[in-house]
Design an enzyme around this catalytic site. Structure first.
Site, PDB file in Angstrom:
ATOM      1  N   HIS A  86       0.860  -1.183   0.000  1.00 48.21           N
ATOM      2  CA  HIS A  86       0.000   0.000   0.000  1.00 48.21           C
ATOM      3  C   HIS A  86       0.899   1.237   0.000  1.00 48.21           C
ATOM      4  CE1 HIS A  86      -3.281  -2.622   2.058  1.00 48.21           C
ATOM      5  NE2 HIS A  86      -3.366  -2.693   0.742  1.00 48.21           N
ATOM      6  N   HIS A  92       2.741  -3.131   7.251  1.00 49.30           N
ATOM      7  CA  HIS A  92       1.646  -2.226   6.893  1.00 49.30           C
ATOM      8  C   HIS A  92       1.588  -1.050   7.867  1.00 49.30           C
ATOM      9  CE1 HIS A  92      -0.800  -4.490   3.830  1.00 49.30           C
ATOM     10  NE2 HIS A  92       0.046  -5.433   4.229  1.00 49.30           N
ATOM     11  N   GLU A  94       1.356  -4.262  11.709  1.00 49.29           N
ATOM     12  CA  GLU A  94       0.672  -2.975  11.555  1.00 49.29           C
ATOM     13  C   GLU A  94       1.325  -1.938  12.464  1.00 49.29           C
ATOM     14  OE1 GLU A  94      -1.825  -2.117   9.609  1.00 49.29           O
ATOM     15  OE2 GLU A  94      -2.700  -4.005   8.901  1.00 49.29           O
TER      16      GLU A  94
END
Length: 687
Positions: free
Chosen positions: A300, A396, A470
């Protein structure tokens, strides 16, 4: 088995410009020729979050025809899909002509990773900004990164971004935008820092056709007149930044010996996707016994914090420390530092130039549309044919939660061997990084909506320790870092701690076994909660059924309140935090006991006796000898070759003393067995 699992191509020679490859853009993108560079700088102290005063304004959306449009770029999304690419893109057209005495700000974002579509001047010091959606899509607006010049110092400016699509945001919880001043960088060596007052994130009146939009507004003052400044959602890390980092590795005479850079594939726009193979040179067939660790990042594009974590990991593993040497001696690391270079280059938040979220395409066989995912998956399959894979982790960034945490995968009945349990590694990481990493925030459920993610696909391929790490775009709410922002050094430290946890996980020591014991306590606690009638989903709920911009997210306490459950403090997430804190103290006490026991001749003799007993017990527990051995010296841990002490005839006294401290720690030993050994050991060493 998918056919044609080719090895990555060798890296081509460096260009005369010192770059590994020229940057390719979609043909319709306008790109300025100036190279945007920023200095590295760390604030002298953690930057606090913004505290709302309750009086923040909510400026209304200015519809078309109101205000003056001073910046507009729409060429990039004129085509419905990607056609072809070219180096550097189109030369940009002039946005606005300024005359002497005109104090209107000049905006620009047509550079690598930039994102800004439109700017409307509302009044002299107020501007309304619209972000560009991901290319060839009509959604995903989160990442912003733009330049502002022609500034006036000390004036009360207000910026309002009006087309966010998520109803929840970390800007509601104190996150502040980032500001970079070229004047401050040159004069004071100051880089990116947090800015903004009167920060408000709210639903606006711009919605059309059922679509809701949300605004972010903030006020600030520029530090210098006629300065050039930048604003960003998170610390930028571009494709060119990555290439410069890889150039430095390839030119280093030491690092280049154990870090090989290859071409994994080319993206849709013909940008290179790199894969790094990191391991120390091996002798004979020893290499095939080394397990693999697979790490990936930047699937991403807008989650730029993951590149800083990856940089921290690479700095550590490529360093000359003893721990780095141990890791390179025992593992083969396969690292894909930027899975989506096209999205990074054009300033997308989530998608590739195919207009799709690549982290939902790991089951796809469409190599032409998702090349980096297809080649990564097949590279991992090829590695699995050669060696065991200990761990897979995809980095992420999270835009709605604080702290650092992981999402893992587990079946209802896990294998009995502790090293196969997915909760142990993140628990170790929480001990090493207590002010940033939160174990209670970790989740291990697998939901159908996540079946196309790297984490789930690799788990189903047979990698038991398969994670999504994360990291909050904002900061931490733990310990001394509570209510502060993460900076780049904080993010890099997460990469360092990842290596430390990996070392503790694979070279079991007392910290490892204490974590196993703590995990056993947590399992008992969950069983107790379940027996009291609370649904087990509350303790480990994957909220991917909710709208999520990155991965799973939930708030245990909030969810319990919503359910209206009446549970005691001991069954709450707070109690789990307290267990972790108590275990941390226990670990410190154990370490102290070890130091005391080895500081006297009597204690040393008793400790040696205890270790020998442990050694015999561990041999009985694991006769196959698959475990790693380590030597304990002054409280430190280092692996040694072989699982049995060599013959003693020609050994020096110093080496004999080291051998007495050599301990076998099998990964398959149960918590109960290890606990009994420890009790025997300590009972003989406390006198």
């Amino acid at each position: 088995m998918v056919p044609h699992l080719h090895a990555p191509q060798n890296l081509p020679g460096l260009s005369s410009a010192g770059q590994l490859s020229l940057v390719h853009w979609p043909h319709q993108c306008e790109v300025i020729r100036d190279r945007i560079e920023h200095i590295d700088w760390t604030p002298p102290r953690p930057e606090p979050l913004y505290t709302p005063m309750g009086l923040e304004m909510k400026p209304s959306y200015q519809p078309a025809g109101e205000g003056t449009v001073i910046y507009l770029t729409e060429e990039a999304n004129k085509d419905s899909g990607f056609v072809y690419s070219q180096v550097r893109g189109l030369s940009p057209s002039k946005q606005i002509l300024h005359q002497n005495g005109d104090n209107t700000l000049i905006f620009e974002a047509r550079f690598e990773s930039g994102n800004l579509q439109k700017v409307v001047k509302v009044n002299e010091f107020e501007y309304q900004l619209t972000l560009r959606t991901d290319l060839y899509t009509s959604k995903y607006t989160q990442w912003y990164y733009f330049q502002v010049s022609n500034t006036q110092a000390g004036m009360p400016y207000r910026f309002t971004i009006v087309n966010f699509t998520k109803p929840d945001s970390l800007y509601k919880r104190g996150m502040r935008p980032l500001l970079y001043s070229e004047a401050d960088a040159k004069k004071h060596n100051v880089g990116w820092r947090r800015t903004g007052n009167e920060i408000k994130y709210y639903r606006n009146n711009a919605g059309q056709g059922g679509q809701q939009y949300f605004s972010l507004t903030w006020t600030f003052q520029f530090p210098h007149n006629r300065d050039t400044c930048y604003f960003a959602h998170c610390y930028p890390y571009t494709y060119s930044n990555l290439q410069e980092y890889l150039v430095a590795i390839s030119k280093d005479p030491v690092k280049s010996k154990f870090c090989k850079i290859h071409i994994l594939c080319h993206s849709l726009a013909r940008n290179i996707v790199y894969v790094l193979t990191i391991t120390n040179p091996h002798e004979g067939d020893k290499d095939t016994k080394r397990k693999a660790v697979i790490l990936t990042a930047r699937v991403h594009p807008g989650e730029t914090n993951t590149s800083w974590i990856m940089k921290g990991f690479l700095d550590y593993i490529l360093g000359n420390s003893g721990n780095a040497q141990v890791l390179r001696d025992n593992f083969v690391f396969k690292v894909v530092p930027m899975l989506n270079p096209d999205g990074v280059i054009v300033g997308n938040h989530r998608c590739s130039l195919a207009g799709q979220d690549l982290n939902r395409k790991y089951k796809s066989n469409l190599k032409e549309f998702y090349p980096s995912i297809w080649y990564t998956r097949n590279m991992i399959k090829r590695v699995m044919e050669e060696r065991d894979i200990l761990l897979y982790c995809d980095f992420h960034g999270h835009n709605r939660k604080k702290n650092v945490f992981v999402y893992g995968c587990e079946r209802k009945q896990q294998a009995k061997a502790p090293n196969l349990h997915p909760r142990v590694f993140p628990l170790l990481l929480s001990k090493i990084c207590p002010d940033k990493f939160s174990f209670p925030d970790c989740r291990f459920r697998v939901q159908k909506s996540k079946e196309g993610t790297g984490r789930v696909v690799m788990w189903k391929m047979g990698i038991s320790n398969s994670y999504t790490l994360e990291a909050s775009i904002c900061g931490s709410k733990l310990g001394q870092r509570r209510s502060t922002h993460f900076n780049t050094k904080d993010l890099e430290s997460v990469g360092h701690h990842f290596c430390d946890a990996l070392l503790d996980y694979c070279v079991p020591n007392m910290k490892y076994y204490l974590c196993l014991k703590e995990h056993e306590e947590m399992v008992k606690q969950q069983a107790k909660v379940n027996s009291e009638g609370l649904n087990s989903d509350v303790l480990d709920r994957d909220s991917s059924t909710q709208t999520s911009n990155s991965s799973d997210s939930c708030d245990l306490v909030a969810h319990q309140l919503k359910l209206g459950t009446k549970i005691k403090t001991k069954t709450s997430g707070e109690h789990i935090h307290r267990i972790a804190k108590d275990r941390s103290r226990e670990s410190k006490n154990v370490s102290f006991k070890m130091e005391v026991s080895t500081s006297t001749s009597l204690g040393q003799e008793q400790t040696t006796q205890g270790i020998e007993t442990l050694h015999k017990i561990f041999q009985e527990l694991d006769p196959v000898g698959r475990e790693m051995c380590y030597a304990s010296e002054r409280g430190g841990v280092r692996p040694v070759s072989g699982c049995h002490p060599p013959k003693m005839e020609s050994r020096s006294r110093e080496k004999e003393e080291k051998i007495h401290h050599r301990v076998k720690l099998p990964i398959t030993a149960s918590v109960k067995q290890v606990g009994e050994c420890f009790r025997f050991w300590f009972s003989g060493s406390e006198n």
